[in-house]
Enzyme design. Structure first.
Site, PDB file in Angstrom:
ATOM      1  N   ARG A 218     -22.061  13.932   3.944  1.00 46.95           N
ATOM      2  CA  ARG A 218     -21.268  15.026   3.407  1.00 46.95           C
ATOM      3  C   ARG A 218     -21.163  15.041   1.874  1.00 46.95           C
ATOM      4  O   ARG A 218     -21.138  16.107   1.276  1.00 46.95           O
ATOM      5  CB  ARG A 218     -19.832  14.953   3.973  1.00 46.95           C
ATOM      6  CG  ARG A 218     -19.755  15.170   5.461  1.00 46.95           C
ATOM      7  CD  ARG A 218     -18.329  14.950   5.983  1.00 46.95           C
ATOM      8  NE  ARG A 218     -17.395  15.946   5.516  1.00 46.95           N
ATOM      9  CZ  ARG A 218     -17.193  17.135   6.089  1.00 46.95           C
ATOM     10  NH1 ARG A 218     -17.904  17.482   7.140  1.00 46.95           N
ATOM     11  NH2 ARG A 218     -16.301  17.973   5.601  1.00 46.95           N
ATOM     12  N   TYR A 219     -21.090  13.905   1.233  1.00 45.44           N
ATOM     13  CA  TYR A 219     -20.612  13.901  -0.141  1.00 45.44           C
ATOM     14  C   TYR A 219     -21.630  13.490  -1.197  1.00 45.44           C
ATOM     15  O   TYR A 219     -21.726  14.139  -2.243  1.00 45.44           O
ATOM     16  CB  TYR A 219     -19.371  13.003  -0.253  1.00 45.44           C
ATOM     17  CG  TYR A 219     -18.268  13.362   0.698  1.00 45.44           C
ATOM     18  CD1 TYR A 219     -17.933  14.699   0.930  1.00 45.44           C
ATOM     19  CD2 TYR A 219     -17.559  12.384   1.398  1.00 45.44           C
ATOM     20  CE1 TYR A 219     -16.916  15.046   1.803  1.00 45.44           C
ATOM     21  CE2 TYR A 219     -16.542  12.725   2.272  1.00 45.44           C
ATOM     22  CZ  TYR A 219     -16.229  14.055   2.482  1.00 45.44           C
ATOM     23  OH  TYR A 219     -15.227  14.386   3.352  1.00 45.44           O
TER      24      TYR A 219
ATOM     25  N   ARG B 177     -33.003 -13.802  14.205  1.00 42.70           N
ATOM     26  CA  ARG B 177     -31.673 -13.800  13.566  1.00 42.70           C
ATOM     27  C   ARG B 177     -31.777 -13.999  12.057  1.00 42.70           C
ATOM     28  O   ARG B 177     -30.960 -14.679  11.438  1.00 42.70           O
ATOM     29  CB  ARG B 177     -30.774 -14.889  14.168  1.00 42.70           C
ATOM     30  CG  ARG B 177     -30.486 -14.739  15.634  1.00 42.70           C
ATOM     31  CD  ARG B 177     -29.589 -13.553  15.913  1.00 42.70           C
ATOM     32  NE  ARG B 177     -29.363 -13.357  17.343  1.00 42.70           N
ATOM     33  CZ  ARG B 177     -28.680 -12.343  17.854  1.00 42.70           C
ATOM     34  NH1 ARG B 177     -28.171 -11.422  17.026  1.00 42.70           N
ATOM     35  NH2 ARG B 177     -28.507 -12.221  19.153  1.00 42.70           N
TER      36      ARG B 177
ATOM     37  N   ASP C 136     -32.999 -11.516   8.683  1.00 40.64           N
ATOM     38  CA  ASP C 136     -33.545 -10.219   8.275  1.00 40.64           C
ATOM     39  C   ASP C 136     -34.795 -10.353   7.404  1.00 40.64           C
ATOM     40  O   ASP C 136     -35.783  -9.630   7.605  1.00 40.64           O
ATOM     41  CB  ASP C 136     -32.474  -9.376   7.576  1.00 40.64           C
ATOM     42  CG  ASP C 136     -31.889 -10.034   6.343  1.00 40.64           C
ATOM     43  OD1 ASP C 136     -32.064 -11.257   6.177  1.00 40.64           O
ATOM     44  OD2 ASP C 136     -31.221  -9.345   5.542  1.00 40.64           O
TER      45      ASP C 136
ATOM     46  N   THR D 156     -37.587 -17.913  -1.715  1.00 39.81           N
ATOM     47  CA  THR D 156     -36.480 -17.966  -0.778  1.00 39.81           C
ATOM     48  C   THR D 156     -36.014 -16.543  -0.521  1.00 39.81           C
ATOM     49  O   THR D 156     -36.451 -15.598  -1.197  1.00 39.81           O
ATOM     50  CB  THR D 156     -35.329 -18.831  -1.340  1.00 39.81           C
ATOM     51  OG1 THR D 156     -34.317 -18.996  -0.332  1.00 39.81           O
ATOM     52  CG2 THR D 156     -34.710 -18.173  -2.572  1.00 39.81           C
TER      53      THR D 156
ATOM     54  N   HIS E 294       6.540  12.854 -18.364  1.00 40.86           N
ATOM     55  CA  HIS E 294       7.336  12.577 -17.158  1.00 40.86           C
ATOM     56  C   HIS E 294       7.297  13.767 -16.186  1.00 40.86           C
ATOM     57  O   HIS E 294       8.208  13.952 -15.373  1.00 40.86           O
ATOM     58  CB  HIS E 294       8.781  12.230 -17.497  1.00 40.86           C
ATOM     59  CG  HIS E 294       8.910  11.172 -18.553  1.00 40.86           C
ATOM     60  ND1 HIS E 294       8.856   9.832 -18.281  1.00 40.86           N
ATOM     61  CD2 HIS E 294       9.047  11.282 -19.902  1.00 40.86           C
ATOM     62  CE1 HIS E 294       8.972   9.151 -19.410  1.00 40.86           C
ATOM     63  NE2 HIS E 294       9.080  10.007 -20.417  1.00 40.86           N
TER      64      HIS E 294
ATOM     65  N   GLN F 236     -28.597 -20.083  -6.152  1.00 40.16           N
ATOM     66  CA  GLN F 236     -29.618 -19.435  -5.330  1.00 40.16           C
ATOM     67  C   GLN F 236     -29.667 -17.941  -5.598  1.00 40.16           C
ATOM     68  O   GLN F 236     -30.718 -17.298  -5.508  1.00 40.16           O
ATOM     69  CB  GLN F 236     -29.356 -19.672  -3.834  1.00 40.16           C
ATOM     70  CG  GLN F 236     -30.466 -19.158  -2.943  1.00 40.16           C
ATOM     71  CD  GLN F 236     -30.226 -19.466  -1.474  1.00 40.16           C
ATOM     72  OE1 GLN F 236     -29.768 -18.610  -0.722  1.00 40.16           O
ATOM     73  NE2 GLN F 236     -30.527 -20.696  -1.074  1.00 40.16           N
TER      74      GLN F 236
ATOM     75  N   SER G 128      -7.036  27.665   4.619  1.00 38.46           N
ATOM     76  CA  SER G 128      -6.234  27.112   5.699  1.00 38.46           C
ATOM     77  C   SER G 128      -6.578  27.825   6.992  1.00 38.46           C
ATOM     78  O   SER G 128      -6.775  29.045   6.997  1.00 38.46           O
ATOM     79  CB  SER G 128      -4.739  27.274   5.387  1.00 38.46           C
ATOM     80  OG  SER G 128      -3.946  27.012   6.528  1.00 38.46           O
TER      81      SER G 128
ATOM     82  N   ARG H 220     -10.389  16.119  -2.655  1.00 36.03           N
ATOM     83  CA  ARG H 220     -11.445  15.199  -2.227  1.00 36.03           C
ATOM     84  C   ARG H 220     -11.756  14.204  -3.326  1.00 36.03           C
ATOM     85  O   ARG H 220     -12.024  13.028  -3.052  1.00 36.03           O
ATOM     86  CB  ARG H 220     -12.700  15.985  -1.853  1.00 36.03           C
ATOM     87  CG  ARG H 220     -13.810  15.116  -1.258  1.00 36.03           C
ATOM     88  CD  ARG H 220     -15.027  15.947  -0.928  1.00 36.03           C
ATOM     89  NE  ARG H 220     -14.719  16.957   0.066  1.00 36.03           N
ATOM     90  CZ  ARG H 220     -15.462  18.031   0.303  1.00 36.03           C
ATOM     91  NH1 ARG H 220     -16.564  18.244  -0.415  1.00 36.03           N
ATOM     92  NH2 ARG H 220     -15.115  18.904   1.231  1.00 36.03           N
TER      93      ARG H 220
ATOM     94  N   SER I 297     -22.816 -11.791   1.880  1.00 34.04           N
ATOM     95  CA  SER I 297     -23.897 -10.899   2.310  1.00 34.04           C
ATOM     96  C   SER I 297     -23.382  -9.650   3.012  1.00 34.04           C
ATOM     97  O   SER I 297     -23.696  -8.530   2.615  1.00 34.04           O
ATOM     98  CB  SER I 297     -24.859 -11.656   3.227  1.00 34.04           C
ATOM     99  OG  SER I 297     -25.877 -10.816   3.686  1.00 34.04           O
TER     100      SER I 297
END
Length: 476
Positions: free
Chosen positions: A13-14, A78, A80, A104, A152, A234, A282, A296, A327
């Site tokens: 959407r955005y 297991r 990625d 690595t 204010h 790392q 509305s 928004r 991660s």
């Protein structure tokens, strides 16, 4: 099934498709392969025995990406990165044994993360420039138009519409400076090994440290970086993520301020955000023109500002050379940070370019409060005509309170001046009182400040920079 997946609002959407593409699974696979190809090519150029056929095979298979196949392999392994390594080896079998040599997981994961920062910051910078350009045009057009000031959220000394717009502009200018600073300081992680000691690559180059340095210099240059971070564990320092998200959160704060002000001004009837010909305000009240874009902005800004906290926590728990608890968080916080900033600036530019001022309402609201803004001038004028300052002060106070009470009871006009003119102690007529209350006199140097700010701070941005990209469409 697709209809059971959560449709992420930032993507659906955005935010722009351009920003979303940076964080897409296919883009990740392509960049990881580019990194592996670059690593193999530079290793070979520096003397590592990698056959040219392997390099050719990697290039040929670069775009042969089966994300479903990668998902199957990852469920089994297991891991990625190794799922991608295995799939790349399947489509480029001649290169299989050389893919990821010496590296690595952080070689692809972290270097790609820095490339994402690089690309995301470039888009955000362009969006900022576009928003600044359109808001500056509004400020220039309204530089001298008086409006009621507020402190204010109560009526205060008048300012001009353009001067108020420059407050919003200055915030965005601060954000631009922060974004450019973070972008300029980005460096590459490079090929540094499992704990950042480069021991693996020292072994690969038979103890030749100069070749390790040349490898990293060449890798950084290939991907558009000025060099690598001096020391790492790392991973690259997670303070980099925090600096980036802090700069993006600054955009959240700035656009939220802008959005809140527009919402209040629209409630006053003075200024409105753009409203489409067929737009519905509305479902129940057809007459309404709700400031939905500014609303928004405030909603998305609130989310963006919270993401800085994610990055600060992540940077604080890096346990020696690295821990993996960053991660999953970074997979969410970094893309959402850039997507949110992208969406906010698309909206802010759209609102800035389409702001509608209602001068009659501005003048009416200013007119109701204006007489109260010149009480000090009335006292000075009365004293010059021979009056006693303390006596006049008490008279002004009484007349002002009576006029305010009348307004509170529903009167449309402010009769404070009429009360002063009928009080012989002041010796002032209505013409003199209205001259004291000329709004163009009461706004001080507002118009000059606008002109000076635009000329000295905003105009140079567009003399030195490329033209901002065209405005992105607000989709919903």
């Amino acid at each position: 099934m697709a209809e059971r997946h959560y449709p992420h609002p930032l993507i659906d959407r955005y935010a722009s498709s351009e920003m979303a593409a940076i964080f897409s699974p296919r883009m990740q696979a392509l960049v990881w392969r580019d990194l592996w190809i670059a690593l193999a090519e530079e290793e070979r150029a520096l003397g590592v025995e990698i056959p040219n056929d392997a390099i050719v095979a990697m290039h040929a298979a670069r775009e042969q990406i089966d994300l479903d196949r990668i998902a199957v392999i990852e469920r089994d392994l297991r891991h990625d990165v190794m799922a991608h390594v295995h799939h790349f080896g399947e489509v480029a079998p001649e290169a299989r044994k050389y893919i990821h040599l010496g590296a690595t997981s952080a070689f692809v994961g972290d270097n790609h993360g820095l490339i994402q920062h690089q690309q995301g910051l470039d888009i955000v910078r362009d969006r900022l420039l576009g928003t600044i350009e359109d808001l500056a045009a509004f400020a220039s057009a309204q530089a001298g138009e008086p409006t009621l000031g507020y402190t204010h959220l109560q009526p205060a000394q008048p300012t001009t519409i353009g001067k108020r717009a420059c407050l919003w502009l200055q915030d965005l200018l601060f954000d631009l400076e922060q974004i450019e600073a973070v972008r300029a300081e980005l460096r590459f992680r490079g090929a540094r090994g499992t704990t950042g000691t480069e021991a693996t690559f020292l072994e690969l180059f038979d103890g030749d440290g100069e070749k390790v340095d040349r490898l990293n210099e060449r890798l950084a240059a290939r991907f558009g970086f000025a060099g690598t971070y001096d020391v790492i564990g790392q991973t690259y320092p997670r303070k980099v993520d925090h600096r980036a998200l802090a700069a993006l959160a600054g955009i959240g704060a700035s656009t939220a301020r802008f959005g809140h002000d527009i919402r209040i001004l629209q409630a006053f009837g003075e200024i409105e955000e753009p409203f489409g010909k067929h737009q519905i305000g509305s479902s129940a009240m057809p007459y309404k023109r709700n400031p939905m874009r500014s609303e928004r902005i405030c909603a998305l800004a609130r989310h963006l500002c919270t993401l800085e906290l994610d990055a600060s926590w992540t940077a604080s728990v890096q346990w020696f050379e690295r821990t993996l608890d960053d991660s999953a968080n970074r997979r969410i916080s970094l893309p959402e940070g850039y997507l949110s900033a992208d969406a906010l600036l698309i909206l802010a530019r759209n609102v800035s370019a389409g702001l509608v001022v209602h001068p009659a309402v501005v003048a009416r609201r200013l007119g109701r409060a204006l007489p109260f803004m010149v009480t000090e001038e009335i006292l000075i004028a009365g004293v010059r005509r021979g009056g006693d300052r303390q006596d006049l002060h008490e008279r002004v106070r009484g007349h002002a309170l009576a006029a305010r009470e009348r307004l509170d009871e529903g009167a449309e006009d402010n009769d404070f001046f009429a009360r002063i003119a009928s009080d012989g102690a002041f010796g002032l007529g209505m013409e003199e009182l209205h001259a004291l209350a000329d709004p163009h006199r009461l706004v001080g140097r507002s118009a000059h400040q606008v002109e000076r700010f635009l000329t000295t701070r905003i105009d140079p941005l567009f003399e030195a920079a490329d033209a901002p990209r065209p405005a992105e469409e607000v989709r919903v």
